[in-house]
Design an enzyme around this catalytic site. Structure first.
Site, PDB file in Angstrom:
ATOM      1  NE  ARG A 173      -3.174   0.209   3.220  1.00  0.00           N
ATOM      2  CZ  ARG A 173      -4.422   0.608   3.035  1.00  0.00           C
ATOM      3  NH1 ARG A 173      -5.242  -0.138   2.336  1.00  0.00           N
ATOM      4  NH2 ARG A 173      -4.858   1.732   3.551  1.00  0.00           N
ATOM      5  NE  ARG A 177       5.450   8.992  -4.522  1.00  0.00           N
ATOM      6  CZ  ARG A 177       4.753   9.396  -3.474  1.00  0.00           C
ATOM      7  NH1 ARG A 177       5.340  10.077  -2.498  1.00  0.00           N
ATOM      8  NH2 ARG A 177       3.451   9.144  -3.436  1.00  0.00           N
ATOM      9  NE  ARG A 250      -3.942  -6.273  15.713  1.00  0.00           N
ATOM     10  CZ  ARG A 250      -3.465  -6.547  16.920  1.00  0.00           C
ATOM     11  NH1 ARG A 250      -3.880  -7.616  17.588  1.00  0.00           N
ATOM     12  NH2 ARG A 250      -2.592  -5.739  17.496  1.00  0.00           N
ATOM     13  NE  ARG A 281      -2.892   5.449  12.516  1.00  0.00           N
ATOM     14  CZ  ARG A 281      -3.319   5.077  11.320  1.00  0.00           C
ATOM     15  NH1 ARG A 281      -2.643   5.407  10.249  1.00  0.00           N
ATOM     16  NH2 ARG A 281      -4.428   4.391  11.176  1.00  0.00           N
ATOM     17  CD  GLU A 301      -5.101   5.032  15.048  1.00  0.00           C
ATOM     18  OE1 GLU A 301      -5.283   6.192  14.638  1.00  0.00           O
ATOM     19  OE2 GLU A 301      -4.815   4.089  14.295  1.00  0.00           O
ATOM     20  CE1 TYR A 349      -6.123  -1.346   5.633  1.00  0.00           C
ATOM     21  CE2 TYR A 349      -4.362  -2.901   5.230  1.00  0.00           C
ATOM     22  CZ  TYR A 349      -4.805  -1.730   5.776  1.00  0.00           C
ATOM     23  OH  TYR A 349      -3.917  -0.946   6.462  1.00  0.00           O
ATOM     24  CG  ASP A 351      -7.919   2.864   1.477  1.00  0.00           C
ATOM     25  OD1 ASP A 351      -7.847   2.762   2.706  1.00  0.00           O
ATOM     26  OD2 ASP A 351      -6.923   2.812   0.725  1.00  0.00           O
TER      27      ASP A 351
HETATM   28  P1  FAD Z   1     -18.213   0.875   8.559  1.00  0.00           P
HETATM   29  O1  FAD Z   1     -17.826   2.297   8.494  1.00  0.00           O
HETATM   30  O2  FAD Z   1     -17.519  -0.029   9.530  1.00  0.00           O
HETATM   31  O3  FAD Z   1     -19.790   0.818   8.835  1.00  0.00           O
HETATM   32  C1  FAD Z   1     -20.453  -0.337   9.218  1.00  0.00           C
HETATM   33  C2  FAD Z   1     -21.571   0.087  10.179  1.00  0.00           C
HETATM   34  O4  FAD Z   1     -22.397  -1.056  10.424  1.00  0.00           O
HETATM   35  C3  FAD Z   1     -21.072   0.564  11.532  1.00  0.00           C
HETATM   36  O5  FAD Z   1     -21.591   1.849  11.805  1.00  0.00           O
HETATM   37  C4  FAD Z   1     -21.605  -0.481  12.511  1.00  0.00           C
HETATM   38  O6  FAD Z   1     -21.972   0.072  13.766  1.00  0.00           O
HETATM   39  C5  FAD Z   1     -22.810  -1.010  11.767  1.00  0.00           C
HETATM   40  N1  FAD Z   1     -23.177  -2.375  12.152  1.00  0.00           N
HETATM   41  C6  FAD Z   1     -22.404  -3.476  12.148  1.00  0.00           C
HETATM   42  N2  FAD Z   1     -23.099  -4.538  12.570  1.00  0.00           N
HETATM   43  C7  FAD Z   1     -24.340  -4.101  12.866  1.00  0.00           C
HETATM   44  C8  FAD Z   1     -25.506  -4.730  13.373  1.00  0.00           C
HETATM   45  N3  FAD Z   1     -25.521  -6.026  13.690  1.00  0.00           N
HETATM   46  N4  FAD Z   1     -26.636  -3.979  13.563  1.00  0.00           N
HETATM   47  C9  FAD Z   1     -26.624  -2.663  13.277  1.00  0.00           C
HETATM   48  N5  FAD Z   1     -25.535  -2.018  12.800  1.00  0.00           N
HETATM   49  C10 FAD Z   1     -24.412  -2.729  12.597  1.00  0.00           C
HETATM   50  N6  FAD Z   1      -9.993   4.805   4.278  1.00  0.00           N
HETATM   51  C11 FAD Z   1      -9.484   5.756   3.467  1.00  0.00           C
HETATM   52  O7  FAD Z   1      -9.890   5.865   2.301  1.00  0.00           O
HETATM   53  N7  FAD Z   1      -8.541   6.648   3.935  1.00  0.00           N
HETATM   54  C12 FAD Z   1      -8.069   6.604   5.201  1.00  0.00           C
HETATM   55  O8  FAD Z   1      -7.229   7.417   5.581  1.00  0.00           O
HETATM   56  C13 FAD Z   1      -8.588   5.595   6.083  1.00  0.00           C
HETATM   57  N8  FAD Z   1      -8.151   5.512   7.347  1.00  0.00           N
HETATM   58  C14 FAD Z   1      -8.673   4.561   8.173  1.00  0.00           C
HETATM   59  C15 FAD Z   1      -8.234   4.526   9.490  1.00  0.00           C
HETATM   60  C16 FAD Z   1      -8.754   3.580  10.374  1.00  0.00           C
HETATM   61  C17 FAD Z   1      -8.271   3.546  11.780  1.00  0.00           C
HETATM   62  C18 FAD Z   1      -9.732   2.666   9.904  1.00  0.00           C
HETATM   63  C19 FAD Z   1     -10.294   1.615  10.841  1.00  0.00           C
HETATM   64  C20 FAD Z   1     -10.175   2.695   8.598  1.00  0.00           C
HETATM   65  C21 FAD Z   1      -9.652   3.639   7.715  1.00  0.00           C
HETATM   66  N9  FAD Z   1     -10.096   3.736   6.401  1.00  0.00           N
HETATM   67  C22 FAD Z   1      -9.570   4.702   5.569  1.00  0.00           C
HETATM   68  C23 FAD Z   1     -11.111   2.795   5.861  1.00  0.00           C
HETATM   69  C24 FAD Z   1     -12.533   3.336   5.976  1.00  0.00           C
HETATM   70  O9  FAD Z   1     -12.857   3.571   7.329  1.00  0.00           O
HETATM   71  C25 FAD Z   1     -13.495   2.303   5.391  1.00  0.00           C
HETATM   72  O10 FAD Z   1     -13.163   1.968   4.077  1.00  0.00           O
HETATM   73  C26 FAD Z   1     -14.972   2.735   5.400  1.00  0.00           C
HETATM   74  O11 FAD Z   1     -15.294   3.596   6.444  1.00  0.00           O
HETATM   75  C27 FAD Z   1     -15.815   1.478   5.499  1.00  0.00           C
HETATM   76  O12 FAD Z   1     -17.194   1.770   5.389  1.00  0.00           O
HETATM   77  P2  FAD Z   1     -18.256   0.623   5.631  1.00  0.00           P
HETATM   78  O13 FAD Z   1     -19.590   1.229   5.423  1.00  0.00           O
HETATM   79  O14 FAD Z   1     -17.885  -0.574   4.835  1.00  0.00           O
HETATM   80  O15 FAD Z   1     -18.054   0.154   7.146  1.00  0.00           O
HETATM   81  N1  UDP Z   2       3.534   0.707   7.941  1.00  0.00           N
HETATM   82  C1  UDP Z   2       4.760   0.682   8.572  1.00  0.00           C
HETATM   83  N2  UDP Z   2       5.273   1.839   9.088  1.00  0.00           N
HETATM   84  C2  UDP Z   2       4.622   3.015   9.003  1.00  0.00           C
HETATM   85  C3  UDP Z   2       3.369   3.044   8.350  1.00  0.00           C
HETATM   86  C4  UDP Z   2       2.844   1.880   7.832  1.00  0.00           C
HETATM   87  O1  UDP Z   2       5.370  -0.374   8.681  1.00  0.00           O
HETATM   88  O2  UDP Z   2       5.140   4.025   9.497  1.00  0.00           O
HETATM   89  C5  UDP Z   2       2.992  -0.560   7.408  1.00  0.00           C
HETATM   90  C6  UDP Z   2       2.114  -1.280   8.442  1.00  0.00           C
HETATM   91  O3  UDP Z   2       2.283  -2.680   8.269  1.00  0.00           O
HETATM   92  C7  UDP Z   2       0.725  -0.851   8.032  1.00  0.00           C
HETATM   93  C8  UDP Z   2       0.865  -0.839   6.505  1.00  0.00           C
HETATM   94  O4  UDP Z   2       2.181  -0.331   6.279  1.00  0.00           O
HETATM   95  O5  UDP Z   2      -0.253  -1.760   8.470  1.00  0.00           O
HETATM   96  C9  UDP Z   2      -0.167  -0.011   5.775  1.00  0.00           C
HETATM   97  O6  UDP Z   2      -0.107   1.311   6.255  1.00  0.00           O
HETATM   98  P1  UDP Z   2      -1.288   2.337   6.098  1.00  0.00           P
HETATM   99  O7  UDP Z   2      -0.814   3.672   6.539  1.00  0.00           O
HETATM  100  O8  UDP Z   2      -1.825   2.202   4.724  1.00  0.00           O
HETATM  101  O9  UDP Z   2      -2.322   1.759   7.168  1.00  0.00           O
HETATM  102  P2  UDP Z   2      -3.790   2.227   7.614  1.00  0.00           P
HETATM  103  O10 UDP Z   2      -3.940   3.666   7.263  1.00  0.00           O
HETATM  104  O11 UDP Z   2      -4.722   1.346   6.888  1.00  0.00           O
HETATM  105  O12 UDP Z   2      -3.798   1.995   9.073  1.00  0.00           O
END
Ligand code: FAD
Ligand code: UDP
Length: 370
Positions: A173, A177, A250, A281, A301, A349, A351
């Site tokens: 991911r 560069r 996780r 982070r 986090e 996984y 986005d």
């Molecule tokens: P979710 O947002 O998980 O929504 C699912 C919903 O279903 C939840 O609100 C939950 O409460 C509900 N639900 C589940 N089971 C039930 C049930 N039985 N009854 C009623 N409700 C229920 N993506 C990016 O593009 N850029 C980023 O920088 C980025 N950073 C991230 C950082 C973190 C820490 C995490 C965890 C994810 C990140 N993502 C990022 C990914 C992004 O969050 C997801 O791709 C997106 O939000 C997923 O949307 P979703 O609707 O599939 O799931």
């Molecule tokens: N990663 C790492 N060091 C960093 C940042 C990311 O080793 O400083 C690795 C780590 O395994 C992580 C993966 O790269 O799970 C993907 O990183 P990303 O920032 O895309 O993770 P997310 O935003 O999904 O948490």
């Protein structure tokens, strides 16, 4: 028999909200339920002292798909934020993603050729032919020094597993560069919605019936009886009562501190890549929107293994879990009244742009003959 709803959408995250918006636009009667006390799933933001806090971790929107970019821009304006995280390894500061700034700071090299030679030398020493796991993939891409300082500690904290036991795709991911570009993403479009992600979700769900703090499983048969179809965006193994066993996820614990200073770390995202620091982070939310408030809110986090009752943030897509998921997927494919999607039901996984794209594909399929 007449049903009260055409679609009950379980989950108000980006997948559920996109589907609900599109189905409603096509004249369908939708109900969205969510077990949380707010809409938006993991993109939800809380406003604290004028700062949009990314409640479930840093979210930066990025895509190269113009259609998706235009699609989200109909709901909100995006700012020019470019993600450029900093890595802190025992107090040494490095630029991410891995680029000439990182290589210069680490080895003192001045040219791309010198950096490539250094990486090649370390790659040859480690004798990896075809990378089979994250550790081997990382060393092949950037050599052992970067692997030891910037990848191993962070990865093993994040995933709770040895880097040698994790799939290689996770590290792919990240760009590598041989120029001085600190932009974390290669995508053409990037930014944060002005006013936070709630602006998007609120608009998508405007006028649609929503019930919060409502868990699908608590009244499953009632929901099933009152709708023609269900769109399920929760955990697929939970939907099938874990009958083949539990998929691994996780989870994360977020520790927030509101500080009486205007700038804590000078950047939205600082990764702590050593194994001694217990968190992965620190996010300083105001920097996502170039905030000028007097105070600042930071979030540490802490990753943890998911157990029932926790939020399942990341699927652990190793071979064993992917095989288990296939069993659930087979059941899902036989359903005629239930549609699955999103990060938890697809166990991928994804986005945000992937989730919207998947939801729009489902809409296309579902309504193609209307
Ligand atoms: P979710 O947002 O998980 O929504 C699912 C919903 O279903 C939840 O609100 C939950 O409460 C509900 N639900 C589940 N089971 C039930 C049930 N039985 N009854 C009623 N409700 C229920 N993506 C990016 O593009 N850029 C980023 O920088 C980025 N950073 C991230 C950082 C973190 C820490 C995490 C965890 C994810 C990140 N993502 C990022 C990914 C992004 O969050 C997801 O791709 C997106 O939000 C997923 O949307 P979703 O609707 O599939 O799931
Ligand atoms: N990663 C790492 N060091 C960093 C940042 C990311 O080793 O400083 C690795 C780590 O395994 C992580 C993966 O790269 O799970 C993907 O990183 P990303 O920032 O895309 O993770 P997310 O935003 O999904 O948490």
């Amino acid at each position: 028999m007449m049903k009260k709803y055409d679609y009950i959408i379980v989950g108000s995250g980006l997948f559920g909200a996109t589907f609900a918006y599109e189905a409603t636009k096509r004249g369908k009667k939708c109900l969205v339920i969510d077990r949380r006390n707010h809409i938006g799933g993991n993109v939800y933001c809380e406003n604290v002292e004028g700062i949009n806090v990314h409640t479930y971790g840093a979210h930066i929107f990025h895509t190269s798909d113009k259609e998706i970019w235009d699609y989200v821009n109909q709901f909100a304006e995006f700012n020019r934020y470019t993600n450029s995280p900093i890595a802190n390894f025992h107090g040494e500061i490095y630029n991410l993603p891995f680029n000439m700034n990182t290589f210069n700071r680490l080895w003192g090299v001045l040219t791309p050729q010198e950096a490539q030679d250094k990486i090649n030398e370390q790659r040859l020493e480690s004798n990896i032919k075809e990378p089979k796991n994250l550790e081997e993939q990382a060393i092949s891409l950037v050599g052992t020094d970067i692997y030891e300082k910037l990848i191993k500690g962070y990865t093993e904290k994040q995933w709770g597993r040895k880097a040698s036991e994790l799939p290689a795709f996770i590290i792919k991911r990240l760009p590598v560069r041989f120029n001085y570009d600190n932009n974390y993403f290669n995508d053409k479009y990037q930014g944060i919605p002005e006013g936070g992600y709630n602006v998007i979700i609120d608009k998508m769900l405007e006028g649609i019936e929503v019930r919060l703090e409502t868990d699908f499983f608590e009244n499953r048969s009632e929901w099933e009886e009152s709708t023609l179809k269900i769109v399920f965006t929760g955990m697929i193994d939970e939907y099938y009562n874990y009958q083949f066993g539990k998929l691994e996820y996780r989870s994360l614990k977020f520790e927030n501190e509101l500080l009486n200073l205007d700038n804590y770390q000078g950047n939205a995202v600082v990764n702590y890549t050593d194994s001694d620091t217990p968190y992965t982070r620190i996010i300083e939310h105001k920097h996502f929107e170039f905030g000028t408030q007097d105070k600042t809110l930071i979030t540490k986090e802490y990753p943890s293994e998911w157990k029932p009752g926790d939020e399942p943030y990341y699927p652990v897509n190793n071979k064993q879990n992917n095989e288990l998921f296939q069993n659930y997927k087979k059941l899902a494919e036989q359903e005629d009244r239930v549609l699955f999607g999103g990060r938890l039901a697809d166990y991928k996984y994804y986005d945000m742009h992937n989730v919207i794209s998947q939801a729009l594909q489902l809409v296309e399929k579902e309504f193609s003959n209307i």
